[in-house]
Design a protein around this motif. Structure first.
Motif, PDB file in Angstrom:
ATOM      1  N   UNK A  25       0.868  -1.327   0.074  1.00 29.26           N
ATOM      2  CA  UNK A  25      -0.134  -0.146  -0.096  1.00 29.26           C
ATOM      3  C   UNK A  25       0.776   1.335  -0.155  1.00 29.26           C
ATOM      4  N   UNK A  26       0.890   1.962  -1.026  1.00 23.15           N
ATOM      5  CA  UNK A  26       1.702   3.184  -1.216  1.00 23.15           C
ATOM      6  C   UNK A  26       1.276   4.420  -0.453  1.00 23.15           C
ATOM      7  N   UNK A  27      -0.112   4.370  -0.510  1.00 25.52           N
ATOM      8  CA  UNK A  27      -0.785   5.368   0.274  1.00 25.52           C
ATOM      9  C   UNK A  27      -1.566   4.967   1.441  1.00 25.52           C
ATOM     10  N   UNK A  28      -2.598   6.022   1.796  1.00 22.19           N
ATOM     11  CA  UNK A  28      -3.315   5.640   3.238  1.00 22.19           C
ATOM     12  C   UNK A  28      -4.158   4.127   2.960  1.00 22.19           C
ATOM     13  N   UNK A  29      -4.138   3.438   4.074  1.00 20.13           N
ATOM     14  CA  UNK A  29      -5.059   2.352   3.878  1.00 20.13           C
ATOM     15  C   UNK A  29      -5.797   2.239   4.988  1.00 20.13           C
ATOM     16  N   UNK A  30      -7.258   2.091   4.702  1.00 20.01           N
ATOM     17  CA  UNK A  30      -8.380   1.980   5.817  1.00 20.01           C
ATOM     18  C   UNK A  30      -8.852   0.768   5.795  1.00 20.01           C
ATOM     19  N   UNK A  31      -8.769  -0.364   6.743  1.00 21.15           N
ATOM     20  CA  UNK A  31      -9.331  -1.624   6.566  1.00 21.15           C
ATOM     21  C   UNK A  31     -10.045  -1.688   7.832  1.00 21.15           C
ATOM     22  N   UNK A  32     -11.224  -2.408   7.180  1.00 15.18           N
ATOM     23  CA  UNK A  32     -12.401  -2.756   8.278  1.00 15.18           C
ATOM     24  C   UNK A  32     -12.921  -4.058   8.249  1.00 15.18           C
ATOM     25  N   UNK A  33     -12.850  -5.115   9.291  1.00 15.44           N
ATOM     26  CA  UNK A  33     -13.381  -6.254   9.214  1.00 15.44           C
ATOM     27  C   UNK A  33     -13.916  -6.801  10.591  1.00 15.44           C
ATOM     28  N   UNK A  34     -15.088  -7.480  10.487  1.00 17.64           N
ATOM     29  CA  UNK A  34     -15.590  -8.014  11.840  1.00 17.64           C
ATOM     30  C   UNK A  34     -14.963  -9.134  12.244  1.00 17.64           C
ATOM     31  N   UNK A  35     -15.091 -10.427  11.604  1.00 18.93           N
ATOM     32  CA  UNK A  35     -14.781 -11.646  12.033  1.00 18.93           C
ATOM     33  C   UNK A  35     -13.623 -12.192  10.842  1.00 18.93           C
ATOM     34  N   UNK A  36     -13.031 -11.227  10.124  1.00 22.00           N
ATOM     35  CA  UNK A  36     -11.899 -11.675   9.134  1.00 22.00           C
ATOM     36  C   UNK A  36     -10.725 -11.372   9.698  1.00 22.00           C
ATOM     37  N   UNK A  37      -9.606 -11.826   8.991  1.00 24.64           N
ATOM     38  CA  UNK A  37      -8.291 -11.460   9.359  1.00 24.64           C
ATOM     39  C   UNK A  37      -7.751 -10.272   8.311  1.00 24.64           C
TER      40      UNK A  37
END
Length: 273
Positions: free
Chosen positions: A144-156
């Motif tokens: 990821x070269x720039x901003x990363x916004x990652x959201x998950x409930x039961x995933x990895x």
């Protein structure tokens, strides 16, 4: 097969329910789209014929390619269609993806990526930036070269290299970051966190019952604030009031857990290419 000439900036939008979305970037100034059935049933075959593939030139000069499956109609117990969508597009193409249970795989280098899904997995080899939200799917980013916004409930969540700022929020899934070069913020409830190599940018890690392990790069002067209510806190770093010789600017490391353990170590020196 649908083929479009796409010189200049390109945006690919895909909206399907179940199945598989495979995206690949290449040197050609054109985009190819193929929609195929992944199951031989009436619902899937009808969805293939009803899915619209189109192209338009936007006022801002972006060529937008859209792959849109109509909303499914049917009974609550009927199986939804499973489509296979394959897209080849120029390097740096931006993506806007909306899926229900479809998995998404991206090979090559993409621009800004947005993906909203319920239970599908999401993985990309390289992105300029990404905003990905999932309920139970896994999220994987190579670079990821720039901003990363990652959201998950039961995933990895797994990120191999976060060159820009990374924010990750999880409930019961685990978070793994192999190298973070910019600001890092990770929040989990019961999932574990493992940060393999962190630089001098601010790092904030929070967990309720999950364990947190972070290894920081050598040669950094760190200000550390780490605490756990009922878990253990251990550090392999030498404490000193003076920075080591040749140290970089001061980095900030804040870690909080309720019952999870905290471990702070020193990462191996980065290989010189």
């Amino acid at each position: 097969m649908h083929t479009f000439e796409t010189a200049g900036r390109v945006l690919v939008r895909v909206g399907i329910q179940g199945g598989q979305v495979d995206l690949e970037t290449w040197d050609a100034a054109r985009t190819e789209v193929e929609v195929t059935p992944l199951r031989d049933d009436d619902a899937t075959m009808a969805a293939v014929h009803e899915t619209q593939v189109s192209s338009r030139e936007r006022p801002d000069g972006v060529t937008e390619i859209a792959v849109e499956q109509p909303k499914r109609r049917g009974g609550f117990l009927s199986r939804g269609p499973k489509l296979g969508v394959k897209v080849r597009c120029p390097h740096g193409t931006d993506l806007e993806l909306t899926t229900s249970s479809a998995d998404v795989r991206g090979a090559g280098g993409f621009g800004e990526v947005t993906h909203k899904t319920a239970s599908g997995d999401s993985s990309f080899e390289a992105v300029a930036g990404a905003r990905i939200s999932s309920a139970s799917g896994d999220i994987a980013i190579g670079t990821g070269e720039g901003a990363l916004m990652l959201n998950t409930a039961s995933g990895d969540i797994e990120v191999r290299l976060a060159a820009g700022p990374l924010t990750a929020n999880l409930v019961s899934g685990d978070a793994r970051v192999l190298e973070a070069r910019d600001a890092l913020s990770v929040n989990t409830v019961s999932g574990d966190q493992h940060i393999d190599a962190s630089g001098g940018a601010p790092v904030r890690l929070q967990s309720v019952s999950g364990d947190v392990r972070i290894d920081v790069r050598p040669g950094l002067r760190l200000w550390i604030d780490a605490a756990s209510v009922s878990g253990t806190v251990s550090s392999q770093l030498d404490a000193s009031d003076a920075p080591p010789e040749g140290a970089e600017s001061v980095g900030e490391l804040r870690i909080r857990t309720v019952s999870g353990d905290i471990g702070i170590g020193r990462a191996l020196p980065l290989a010189v290419s």
